[in-house]
Design an enzyme around this catalytic site. Sequence first.
Site: not given
Length: 400
Positions: A213-216, A279
């Site tokens: 995942s990503n920190p969006s 994102a």
Amino acid sequence: MFSGKRILLGVTGGIAAYKAVYLLREYQKAGADVRVIMTPSATKFVGTETFSALSRHDVPTDVFSDGKITDSWTKHIYLGEWADLFVIAPCTANTLAAIVQGTSDNMLTSTLLAARCPVLICPTMDGGMYENPAVQSNLDRVRKRGIYILEPDSGYLASGIEDKGRLPEPEQILQRSAGIIRTHAIQGPLTGKKVVVTGGPTREYLDPVRFLSNPSSGKMGIAMADAARALGGEVTFLHGPLSVTVPERLNPVPFVSADDLFQQIKVRSDADLIIMTAAVSDFKPKQLQSQKVKKTDASLQLELEPTQDILKWLGEHKKAGQKLIGFAMETENLEASARRKLKEKRLDWICGNRVSADGEGFASDTNTILLMGSDGTSSSYSGSKPEIASQILRKIFPDS
Ligand code: CTP
């Protein structure tokens, strides 16, 4: 008449409560999304199951959870925020008096106090009660507060007496509701337009407990969705897993993976405007392990495959008159990379977003965006995410 509109139907305890079932159906037939709240006494006339089966949602009666509805204590806030119009039909003399007093002793009266949307009440009772000075004075008082009142019809009442006090026919209630919604609709360049905004991260699971995942944070997506709504758009906000609660006014629809989001977008790809703030992961594990991957001393190879480029697909399947706005998250060459994506994905506009600088990009409350159009124009915006979102959409959709 009610396509994309959200009606909160409050049912109070009078014999005409059964007619609210027909009213619910008529709103639905006219395209509305309807949710129902009942007072405890209304349930003596019609069961909550009838309304919940037809509305396909829980029907809360009490502010406190009865064991079935775990989040009922917050419903009095978000249902009033969710609705375009709160209609109380039938509205008894007792609930009318509670509205005058500002009482909040059940879900319906509590929701009414918290509601920010317009309210229409349909007083329905025996003719003698209706003419009683106490009831008439209460009606005057709520009218002065801006609550809309639909006068009852005259005719054959449950008591057997012919008098004024009947619940008007559904058609009349629908007509009046539509008029009120029109009066309160935000007039702006996106009025009457369907807008889909995406936000937040995707999660690509490799086993039941691990994902890429990503920190969006979803903050920019929420800001874009709110800005589109402020210009009159009928917004649906598709969002990945977020730690913040998404306001009900944005009509939130959750997704988990890029594949989920793609399915959700495809069914809404006829929207007039699509804003891809999400994102989206570019890769997903080739195989999803059904059990948790166990630790070993050996190194682990993870094979990834590309996800669908959703925005590119939208660009290739663009509908006539549709507008597409993308975001470009860049750590270097912001302008050149964003311009390339604008062209390759056949977008109308792209918001170039630097990820590395402090106070910009993921999770931050502020941002700097380089907005570029397919017409070759560009402009830059800095500030809080809500401010920037509003400036960007006002630039793209100026008041005509
Ligand atoms: N996007 C998408 N589907 C993907 C990846 C991205 O729809 N599988 C969308 C994003 O929501 C964003 C735009 O495409 O609006 C650009 O995303 P970005 O991650 O900046 O660029 P990519 O196209 O993924 O290219 P790269 O990773 O090489 O920068």
